[in-house]
Motif scaffolding. Structure first.
Motif, mmCIF file in Angstrom:
data_model
loop_
_atom_site.group_PDB
_atom_site.id
_atom_site.type_symbol
_atom_site.label_atom_id
_atom_site.label_comp_id
_atom_site.label_asym_id
_atom_site.label_seq_id
_atom_site.Cartn_x
_atom_site.Cartn_y
_atom_site.Cartn_z
ATOM 1 N N ARG A 184 1.110 -0.834 0.406
ATOM 2 C CA ARG A 184 -0.032 0.026 0.261
ATOM 3 C C ARG A 184 0.867 1.305 0.156
ATOM 4 N NH1 ARG A 184 -2.410 -3.615 4.185
ATOM 5 N NH2 ARG A 184 -1.852 -2.282 5.705
ATOM 6 N N TYR A 185 2.026 0.908 0.908
ATOM 7 C CA TYR A 185 2.944 2.212 0.932
ATOM 8 C C TYR A 185 3.520 2.152 -1.586
ATOM 9 C CZ TYR A 185 7.391 4.606 1.259
ATOM 10 O OH TYR A 185 8.481 5.329 2.184
ATOM 11 N N PHE A 186 3.956 1.559 -1.462
ATOM 12 C CA PHE A 186 4.215 1.910 -2.554
ATOM 13 C C PHE A 186 2.973 2.424 -3.767
ATOM 14 C CE2 PHE A 186 5.961 0.119 -6.860
ATOM 15 C CZ PHE A 186 6.918 0.334 -6.617
ATOM 16 N N ARG A 187 1.917 1.829 -3.357
ATOM 17 C CA ARG A 187 0.753 1.977 -4.608
ATOM 18 C C ARG A 187 0.807 3.763 -4.129
ATOM 19 N NH1 ARG A 187 -1.878 1.221 -8.921
ATOM 20 N NH2 ARG A 187 -4.761 2.945 -8.509
ATOM 21 N N ARG A 188 1.149 4.367 -3.087
ATOM 22 C CA ARG A 188 1.094 4.996 -2.567
ATOM 23 C C ARG A 188 1.924 6.281 -3.271
ATOM 24 N NH1 ARG A 188 -1.600 3.860 2.378
ATOM 25 N NH2 ARG A 188 -3.391 4.520 2.210
ATOM 26 N N SER A 250 -7.563 -6.049 -4.169
ATOM 27 C CA SER A 250 -7.014 -5.229 -3.240
ATOM 28 C C SER A 250 -5.870 -5.855 -2.170
ATOM 29 C CB SER A 250 -8.126 -5.869 -2.014
ATOM 30 O OG SER A 250 -7.957 -5.611 -0.650
ATOM 31 N N LEU A 251 -4.874 -4.695 -1.724
ATOM 32 C CA LEU A 251 -4.173 -4.776 -1.054
ATOM 33 C C LEU A 251 -4.150 -4.666 0.536
ATOM 34 C CD1 LEU A 251 -1.797 -2.716 -3.542
ATOM 35 C CD2 LEU A 251 -2.157 -5.193 -3.376
ATOM 36 N N ASN A 252 -5.429 -5.063 0.603
ATOM 37 C CA ASN A 252 -5.449 -5.064 2.418
ATOM 38 C C ASN A 252 -5.399 -6.097 3.070
ATOM 39 O OD1 ASN A 252 -5.807 -1.915 2.114
ATOM 40 N ND2 ASN A 252 -8.552 -2.081 1.872
ATOM 41 N N GLY A 253 -4.802 -7.286 2.743
ATOM 42 C CA GLY A 253 -4.374 -8.271 3.429
ATOM 43 C C GLY A 253 -4.572 -9.255 2.583
ATOM 44 N N LEU A 363 -6.229 1.084 1.918
ATOM 45 C CA LEU A 363 -6.647 1.483 0.524
ATOM 46 C C LEU A 363 -8.108 2.066 0.655
ATOM 47 C CD1 LEU A 363 -3.912 0.545 -2.182
ATOM 48 C CD2 LEU A 363 -4.369 3.030 -1.019
ATOM 49 N N THR A 364 -8.926 3.299 0.367
ATOM 50 C CA THR A 364 -9.758 2.638 0.178
ATOM 51 C C THR A 364 -10.043 3.085 -1.577
ATOM 52 O OG1 THR A 364 -9.663 6.046 0.484
ATOM 53 C CG2 THR A 364 -10.284 4.211 2.076
ATOM 54 N N ALA A 372 -3.302 6.195 -8.115
ATOM 55 C CA ALA A 372 -2.485 6.217 -9.731
ATOM 56 C C ALA A 372 -2.914 7.406 -10.171
ATOM 57 C CB ALA A 372 -4.201 5.722 -9.781
ATOM 58 N N ALA A 373 -3.542 8.508 -10.145
ATOM 59 C CA ALA A 373 -3.363 9.613 -10.796
ATOM 60 C C ALA A 373 -1.767 10.359 -10.557
ATOM 61 C CB ALA A 373 -4.726 10.775 -10.517
#
Length: 516
Positions: A184-188, A250-253, A363-364, A372-373
């Motif tokens: 999730r950190y990486f996604r952000r 999902s990357l939440n679990g 992530l929401t 992504a943007a």
């Protein structure tokens, strides 16, 4: 005292010094073989390089002409790069006068999409499946997109270091949760790597052909580019699949991720059904679902566990949790003979360790869209002066955000340096520090400047010659010539054994595989 400062202070304690030297890394580097005219090589994968199906260090990706050099896991960055260099040197000693294209965006591929030879892996069921999957990629997206090269960086923490993060070494569930936190950190923050290490702001006009791109390209002497782009490889020109847009993994679990990934490979596609699966006795794709197999789902970072024979990636994760993560958002560094240099490896260590220190929030839909943007904005326009991104719905200057991250890494670097008994991390940080506030110091700025001055293809060709000479004029350092030659012999024997052991039809093999 912030949570981050507390986490850093914990790492500073003497009992973690040994574990901090045991970060594990592996690299997979893709590179196109080219002829003397910088055109894509048309000959098959050379048997002198071993079996592409079974060789542990040298294989092919989409095409017979798209090599992939692979390292095992190493704890010492120099040994990692020595192994990667040895594989490159062995390749160049066995492909005659051919060279390796030094950029992510391809060389001249020919006028016909079919001029890119699809990788072959022999007559075994698993070998035919690998080739059929690639035939499916060709029929779905075209081969040109598949000829784009990247570099994958695999990373994990040693078990001895998890207690410093408040996690027991044998608590695989908690370790997996923290790796998902890193995802999730990486996604952000994946935009950080596009900004720093992106090296594909331009490309040869031939790549676009007659296609009308929606991107506002500027053209100069056969080179097309975006003035402030960092990584066109990671844009819509690269590996994208509009049919995947409706998929949500999902990357939440772990449970959610495995559930969503298994669902993703079962979603039918009317568009791909029109291609057909087996037509006139020949396979055109493995199936007509949105994804043929799980690996077709694009992700800039993947959770990974070494799979058992016949096991899918999601089954491996469900069985044992996350073993390591695979960073897939890295362009080839054209200034490094093997596509990446030591300073990048060390900076990746800092970036990923920072992401593991503390849990990150789930992530929401809104935060995922913002991430992504931001990534797309940096990929296409990241070097624009006074660039702003979005942070929790508010504008934030890219330079301020980058400077804050460098300040965090500057707290980690001395701790890792002390553990290793040198200044490697501080030196690497210093080498890249200027990029934070000066976009002209980034890889993409340097690539664009040279390609516009010298011509995209001309410059890349000279660079390919230079890297070839450098790699051929070095001695093997991590492997020996005998080890490399034996790996070739062994890989051919292993392929023959796999082919001899097969039973039943290929059709039934696929039925059994997907029945899992």
């Amino acid at each position: 005292m912030s949570n981050f400062t507390q986490a850093v202070d914990t790492l500073r304690q003497p009992q973690w010094q040994g574990a901090l030297t045991q970060l594990t890394r592996g690299i997979e580097r893709e590179a196109l073989r080219i002829d003397s005219n910088c055109h894509l090589a048309q000959d098959p994968h050379n048997p002198a390089l071993g079996s592409a199906l079974t060789h542990p260090w040298i294989t092919t990706d989409f095409s017979e002409s798209l090599l992939e050099m692979i390292t095992p896991v190493y704890q010492e960055p120099d040994q990692l790069l020595q192994h990667l260099s040895d594989a490159h040197t062995f390749v160049l000693k066995n492909i005659g006068e051919q060279r390796l294209w030094p950029l992510s965006m391809p060389c001249f591929l020919g006028e016909d999409d079919g001029a890119i030879p699809i990788a072959q892996y022999g007559t075994s069921h698993i070998g035919r499946m690998k080739t059929t999957y690639r035939i499916g990629l060709h029929n779905r997206y075209g081969s040109q997109m598949q000829a784009i090269s990247g570099l994958h960086f695999n990373f994990s923490l040693p078990s001895a270091l998890w207690p410093a993060l408040g996690i027991a070494s044998d608590d695989q569930a908690a370790i997996t949760d923290r790796y998902f936190s890193l995802l999730r950190y990486f996604r952000r923050k994946a935009w950080v790597l596009a900004y720093l290490f992106g090296a594909s702001p331009s490309l040869c006009k031939s790549f676009l052909g007659d296609t009308k791109s929606s991107l506002p390209f500027v053209e100069s002497h056969g080179t097309v580019y975006l003035p402030y782009a960092t990584s066109l490889r990671m844009s819509d020109l690269g590996y994208t699949n509009s049919a995947q847009d409706a998929l949500s993994v999902s990357l939440n679990g772990l449970e959610d991720y495995v559930r969503d990934l298994k669902h993703a490979i079962s979603v039918p596609s009317a568009e791909y059904a029109e291609i057909g699966v087996k037509v006139d006795g020949e396979y055109r794709q493995l199936n007509s679902n949105v994804l043929q197999i799980e690996n077709e789902l694009y992700a800039s970072m993947r959770p990974k566990r070494t799979a058992d024979s016949g096991e899918t990636p999601s089954d491996a994760l469900a069985r044992g949790g996350i073993e390591y993560v695979e960073v897939r958002a890295l362009d080839i560094n054209p200034f490094a003979a093997v596509g990446i240099d030591r300073s990048q490896v060390l900076l990746l260590d800092l970036f990923l360790l920072d992401g593991l220190l503390l849990p990150t929030e789930p992530l929401t839909e809104a935060s995922d869209a913002e991430s992504a943007a931001n990534f797309e904005d940096v990929v296409l326009d990241g070097r624009r002066p006074d660039k702003t991104l979005q942070y929790r719905g508010e504008p934030r200057a890219l330079s301020d955000w980058m400077s804050e991250l460098f300040e965090r890494w500057a707290q980690l670097a001395p701790i890792l340096d002390a553990a290793n008994g040198d200044n490697r991390y501080s030196d690497a940080l210093q080498q890249w520090q200027g990029c934070a506030t000066d976009p002209t110091q980034t890889l993409s700025a340097k690539v664009l400047d040279i390609s516009l001055r010298e011509g995209h293809g001309h410059w890349a060709g000279k660079l390919a010659d230079k890297h070839r000479e450098t790699l051929l004029n070095r001695d093997f350092q991590r492997l020996t010539a005998q080890q490399l030659e034996q790996a070739v012999v062994d890989s051919h024997a292993q392929q023959a054994a796999i082919e001899a052991a097969d039973s039943g039809s290929f059709d039934q093999f696929l039925v059994d595989y997907f029945a899992q």
